[in-house]
Design a protein around this motif. Structure first.
Motif, PDB file in Angstrom:
ATOM      1  N   UNK A 147       1.015   2.784  14.347  1.00 23.93           N
ATOM      2  CA  UNK A 147      -0.197   2.990  15.170  1.00 23.93           C
ATOM      3  C   UNK A 147      -0.275   2.114  16.357  1.00 23.93           C
ATOM      4  N   UNK A 148       0.364   0.837  16.491  1.00 22.47           N
ATOM      5  CA  UNK A 148       0.322   0.226  17.442  1.00 22.47           C
ATOM      6  C   UNK A 148       1.156   0.766  18.816  1.00 22.47           C
ATOM      7  N   UNK A 150       2.129   3.658  19.056  1.00 19.87           N
ATOM      8  CA  UNK A 150       1.964   5.466  19.095  1.00 19.87           C
ATOM      9  C   UNK A 150       2.325   6.004  20.334  1.00 19.87           C
ATOM     10  N   UNK A 151       1.803   5.741  21.354  1.00 21.39           N
ATOM     11  CA  UNK A 151       2.033   6.272  22.694  1.00 21.39           C
ATOM     12  C   UNK A 151       3.627   6.011  23.208  1.00 21.39           C
TER      13      UNK A 151
ATOM     14  N   UNK B 108      -1.034  -2.607  22.849  1.00 20.54           N
ATOM     15  CA  UNK B 108      -1.186  -1.687  22.096  1.00 20.54           C
ATOM     16  C   UNK B 108      -2.001  -0.701  23.257  1.00 20.54           C
ATOM     17  N   UNK B 110      -3.840   2.290  24.787  1.00 19.93           N
ATOM     18  CA  UNK B 110      -4.927   3.556  24.874  1.00 19.93           C
ATOM     19  C   UNK B 110      -5.172   4.180  25.994  1.00 19.93           C
TER      20      UNK B 110
END
Lengths: 272, 250
Positions: A147-148, A150-151, B108, B110
């Motif tokens: 999740x951390x 992912x990209x 992280x 986004x």
């Protein structure tokens, strides 16, 4: 199936199956899209050396197999990072050496009569409770890491070179992915055995890839397919008394071939 | 002309005892529009990868914006040659272009609303908005090329590298692409690798010939060397007269 759940070993098997399915769905997806199925196979088989090592050193088998497959994974990661062209040969060597080492170490430990078949083909019905907890912890770790990152993982898997240009830590991610494969192998080895791990890592993502539009949905669909194969395989093996690991794989393989045949028919219909 | 943004000094490179580039010196100034031409295996892509920091030279230095390439590679827009790789990968056009918004960091990630708006405007520039939610594998080679150009443009790069951008594109698409590049050239330095020199000759400002060594030509004029490099056999220069004159008067 419901009546079977009155036995604790059956309940444990089911929980183990659910967790292994989630893990295989996530990691298997990354293995398939990065085209490192052979590397994953190498790690899974080299893990056998860890079993031998655990018996010789008289440490818990999970510790031995965990350490050894992690080591093998990092060696392979280092090799595949530098020279891509001959790395498959090197993986093949580590694959064989790991297995041979396992056999020899168990030879040396004379009079030790363990059921090797259970490690090669799995014995999901004998998974003890403390190993379930270990599986759960590892599953959480993998889940969090994916999740951390992912990209970053998405960019690396799709276009490694471009990801590197954009400043994605691709070398670190390469080692992390190899490490996660090793962890998954350790967890799933109890269930389906190291020989059959590859099927569970590859078949569900391969089927899922054709029906999904993003990496995350591919992971979810793979995990659900894995779950379907595991539960129906378990049920089949329980009701007609077959080896559970092999049955799970055969169920997956059957669905795999049916999905291929459906594809062929679709292509033929579309071209007419 | 201002300060050079790319400076290559005495760079050598080889693959397994096979010299690819020897004693390369090259300078790129802002707002230039360069065609990098040369025969297959002449070292064009290698030179590009050295400038991107994907390869390291055996000897010599490469400086982009005065720094080593790996440190500033996120300020370069890059369109790779092989747009057919990974065709079955489950990813949409939007997600591919979003990759161009990645920045070097360990947090992280986004994507923000701003990132998504930038993607839409980049797709708009390349007339690919209608394909935003399509899987990349469903597109034709030329359409995929446009997506990769959008991915390179989405970060508003100061310099743009394109490796054989016309390989999968028909004649009409080529004209459209180079018209767009010429427009971008008002603010951006552009370097295009091409084996088909004549197709690009009317858009570019200068030419660099790469065939193990490198020769830079300031003006976009055809020399015998360029044609020989392009066709790998002697070609005679023939003038067709105005308005199609691409040759220097001689």
């Amino acid at each position: 199936m419901i009546e079977a759940l009155q036995f604790e070993f059956m309940r444990n098997a089911l929980i183990a199956g659910i967790m292994a399915s989630i893990i295989c769905g996530i990691i298997g997806t990354l293995v398939v899209v990065n085209r490192i199925v052979f590397l994953a196979g190498g790690i899974a088989h080299a893990a056998y050396g860890g079993i031998g090592l655990a018996f010789i050193l008289e440490i818990p088998y999970l510790v031995g197999i965990f350490g050894f497959s992690l080591l093998a994974a990092f060696i392979m990661a280092g090799v595949t990072l530098k020279s891509k062209d001959r790395s498959d040969t090197f993986i093949g060597v580590i694959w064989a050496v790991g297995m041979a080492l396992g056999v020899l170490l168990l030879d040396i430990k004379e009079g030790y009569n363990i059921d090797l078949m259970s490690y090669l083909f799995g014995s999901i019905l004998t998974v003890p409770r403390n190993e379930l907890w270990a599986m759960f912890l590892l599953a959480i770790c993998i889940f969090a890491a994916v999740i951390y990152f992912y990209y970053d993982l998405l960019a690396m898997s799709y276009d490694n070179e471009f990801a590197k240009l954009r400043g994605v830590p691709v070398n670190f991610l390469h080692f992390m992915l190899n490490g996660m494969i090793a962890l998954s192998v350790v967890m799933v080895i109890r269930m389906v055995g190291l020989i059959l791990i590859i099927a569970l890592l590859t078949i569900p993502p391969y089927i899922a890839e054709k029906y999904t539009g993003s990496l995350s949905t591919m992971m979810v669909v793979s995990a659900l397919l894995s779950l379907l194969f595991t539960i129906s395989g378990l049920w089949l093996s329980y009701s007609i008394n077959l080896t559970s690991g092999a049955t799970i794989i055969m169920v997956a393989a059957a669905v795999f071939f049916v999905s291929r045949i459906v594809d062929w028919i679709q292509i033929i219909v579309n071209t007419k | 002309m201002g300060k050079p943004i790319v400076k290559i000094e005495d760079v050598w490179f080889h693959y397994n005892n096979h010299p690819v580039l020897t004693e390369v010196n090259m300078v790129i100034y802002p707002k230039d529009f360069i065609a990098l031409i040369g025969p297959n295996g002449g070292g064009k892509t290698t030179l590009l990868k050295l400038m991107l920091g994907l390869l390291n030279p055996d000897r010599g230095t490469v400086r982009i914006f005065g720094c080593s390439p790996a440190k500033v590679s996120h300020r370069i827009g890059y369109v790779p040659q092989d747009v057919n790789a990974n065709k079955n990968f489950p990813i949409t056009v939007t997600d591919v272009v979003l990759m161009g918004r990645l920045t070097p960091k360990w947090k992280c990630r986004r994507y923000s609303k701003k990132d998504k708006e930038a993607v839409l405007s980049a797709l708009e520039k390349l007339e690919m908005t209608t394909y935003a939610d399509h899987p990349i594998g469903e597109l034709s080679g030329g359409q995929r090329q446009r997506v990769f150009i959008a991915r390179a443009l989405v970060s508003n790069p100061e310099i743009l590298f394109l490796d054989e951008p016309t390989a999968n594109v028909d004649a009409h698409g080529q004209t459209e692409l180079f018209t767009l590049l010429k427009q971008l050239n008002q603010h951006t330095t552009i370097l295009v690798v091409s084996h088909d020199f004549l197709a690009v000759s009317s858009y570019i400002k200068s030419v660099t010939c790469v065939n193990q060594d490198v020769h830079q030509h300031d003006a976009a004029e055809v020399t015998q060397e360029m044609l020989d490099l392009s066709y790998q056999c002697p070609v005679e220069l023939v003038a067709h007269g105005l308005p199609h004159r691409v040759l220097q008067k001689h």
